[in-house]
Design a protein around this motif. Structure first.
Motif, PDB file in Angstrom:
ATOM      1  N   PRO A 159       0.564  -1.108   0.058  1.00  0.00           N
ATOM      2  CA  PRO A 159      -0.409  -0.147  -0.015  1.00  0.00           C
ATOM      3  C   PRO A 159       0.503   0.962  -0.130  1.00  0.00           C
ATOM      4  CG  PRO A 159       0.007  -0.963   2.273  1.00  0.00           C
ATOM      5  CD  PRO A 159       1.300  -1.885   1.362  1.00  0.00           C
ATOM      6  N   THR A 160       1.135   1.384  -1.085  1.00  0.00           N
ATOM      7  CA  THR A 160       2.398   2.585  -1.061  1.00  0.00           C
ATOM      8  C   THR A 160       2.616   4.135  -0.803  1.00  0.00           C
ATOM      9  OG1 THR A 160       1.034   3.414  -3.482  1.00  0.00           O
ATOM     10  CG2 THR A 160       3.366   0.926  -3.195  1.00  0.00           C
ATOM     11  N   ALA A 161       0.759   4.533  -0.683  1.00  0.00           N
ATOM     12  CA  ALA A 161       1.067   5.715   0.251  1.00  0.00           C
ATOM     13  C   ALA A 161       1.832   6.143   1.510  1.00  0.00           C
ATOM     14  CB  ALA A 161      -0.393   6.359   0.396  1.00  0.00           C
ATOM     15  N   GLY A 173      -3.832   6.001   1.419  1.00  0.00           N
ATOM     16  CA  GLY A 173      -4.066   5.309   0.011  1.00  0.00           C
ATOM     17  C   GLY A 173      -5.189   4.745  -0.037  1.00  0.00           C
ATOM     18  N   THR A 189      -2.322  10.175  -1.370  1.00  0.00           N
ATOM     19  CA  THR A 189      -2.131   8.392  -1.776  1.00  0.00           C
ATOM     20  C   THR A 189      -1.180   9.112  -2.851  1.00  0.00           C
ATOM     21  OG1 THR A 189      -2.727   7.701  -4.255  1.00  0.00           O
ATOM     22  CG2 THR A 189      -3.889  10.071  -3.627  1.00  0.00           C
ATOM     23  N   ASN A 190       0.104   8.213  -3.796  1.00  0.00           N
ATOM     24  CA  ASN A 190       0.647   8.073  -4.998  1.00  0.00           C
ATOM     25  C   ASN A 190      -0.077   9.272  -5.783  1.00  0.00           C
ATOM     26  OD1 ASN A 190       1.596   8.105  -2.399  1.00  0.00           O
ATOM     27  ND2 ASN A 190       2.839   6.585  -3.994  1.00  0.00           N
ATOM     28  N   SER A 201       4.589   4.236  -7.575  1.00  0.00           N
ATOM     29  CA  SER A 201       5.495   3.417  -6.150  1.00  0.00           C
ATOM     30  C   SER A 201       5.498   4.480  -5.397  1.00  0.00           C
ATOM     31  CB  SER A 201       4.828   1.908  -6.285  1.00  0.00           C
ATOM     32  OG  SER A 201       3.920   1.524  -6.964  1.00  0.00           O
TER      33      SER A 201
END
Length: 376
Positions: free
Chosen positions: A197-199, A278, A316-317, A353
């Motif tokens: 979960p990249t955020a 995210g 978020t990204n 990411s």
């Protein structure tokens, strides 16, 4: 909605190949109604208010990418997606056409073309036209004492997959990480996700402590990131995209704080502001809010005029063009997202990411470009 409406030109050089160091030094584009500000993730505590709740997805990434070989020596990659209720695993097998059902695969280390002497994975039948297969880990068939020995030898907190696997980095990341833990969040708990979960990768223990000191409450959910999250939209119409199910769970502590507000989306007086870290945290929360089920498999696809019931702000990204993640951002923030993405590209933000992030209020991006009041 036409899927083409979720397109933007993403230059190769804008795709981050390495995460920011330290984690919270990543840049943060803050979008509120009528204004945009350039900050860093380290400023997050100052951007939140006492009483806010910060909700993270604490799923840990599995070392689920297995490099194996057939008995003839041919290389095969198996990416485990999730354990099936009836037993075995769902996986992506490449090259799938050269691996008929019943094929047994060996670990790459060891004598002979097959690598390891004993087979470790057996490939079963297909589960669709997207490369998914049933697979069985033959190491699961070992006697209990042997399974305990293998688990004890695995890295702390990780599930043993027979041959030691590795986390699958996104295909657009072309270099391995020097430290595999950099693809885990600092709050990661039980292993179960195929991708991070990249955020959440931007957050640090110190930053979370500063948020807590400000009166921001940290809550957790779990969504096992799998094929449903990273599978691209291939249909011409967004509405025709089918999401694969992903497992989610909302723990009792989160239910205790937010449960009283489920079903009262139009009456938010007194409700804490919910800041999701995210898109996976958004999907877990909104799946719970829509169904009342604190655990289950969700195929929730958020797009268009989705009626958000809980989430008020999103960290978020910046996402891949024509993706379900970008559809969620459009639904959450508004149709003005292309202008915000253009601002990010113009200002040299790093994408995807390992890239930078944005903090956006629900409905903050109307059709008009949010280019007024840009601050640094």
């Amino acid at each position: 909605m036409d899927t083409a409406d979720l397109h933007y030109d993403l230059p190769e050089e804008a795709i981050a190949q390495h995460p920011a160091e330290p984690r919270d030094s990543a840049r943060l584009l803050v979008a509120r109604s009528g204004s945009v500000a350039h900050r860093t993730v380290a400023d997050l505590a100052d951007l939140l208010d006492p009483g806010d709740v910060l909700v993270v997805n604490d799923s840990r990434v599995l070392p689920a990418r297995l490099h194996l070989r057939k008995a003839t020596g041919g290389a095969v990659e198996v990416l485990l997606l999730h354990r099936r209720a009836e037993g075995g695993w769902e996986a992506l097998v490449r090259p799938g056409r050269r691996v008929p059902p019943g094929t047994r695969l060996h670990a790459p280390a060891g004598p002979g073309p097959a690598g390891g002497d004993e087979p470790v994975v057996q490939v079963g039948e297909g589960l669709g036209d997207d490369g998914r297969r049933r697979v069985r880990l033959l190491t699961d068939d070992a006697p209990p004492e042997e399974r305990r020995r293998r688990r004890a030898g695995a890295a702390a907190g990780e599930r043993w997959f027979g041959p030691r696997g590795e986390a699958r980095l996104p295909g657009y990341v072309h270099e391995p990480l020097a430290d595999p833990e950099r693809y885990q969040t600092v709050f990661a708990d039980r292993p179960g996700s195929v991708a991070a979960p990249t955020a959440g990768l931007h957050l640090t223990d110190d930053l979370l402590a500063r948020c807590g000191a400000r009166g921001v409450h940290l809550l957790r959910v779990e969504l096992l990131v799998g094929l449903g999250t990273f599978r691209p939209i291939t249909a011409d119409r967004v509405e025709d995209h089918a999401m694969h199910a992903e497992r989610y769970a909302v723990p009792p502590a989160t239910v205790e704080v937010l449960g009283p507000w489920i079903g009262s989306a139009t009456d938010t007086a007194g409700r804490p502001r919910v800041v999701a870290v995210g898109t996976t945290a958004v999907r877990a929360l909104e799946s719970w809010a829509a169904t009342g089920d604190t655990t289950g498999d969700t195929e929730l696809f958020i797009h268009g005029d989705y009626p958000f019931r809980l989430v008020d702000r999103l960290l978020t990204n910046f996402h891949v063009p024509r993706s379900s993640l970008l559809a969620l951002v459009q639904a959450f923030a508004g149709p003005g997202w292309p202008a915000l993405y253009a601002t990010a590209l113009g200002e040299g933000y790093r994408f995807l990411s390992f890239g930078d992030a944005m903090l956006v209020d629900r409905g903050a991006l109307p059709v008009a470009a949010p280019d007024a009041g840009v601050r640094r």
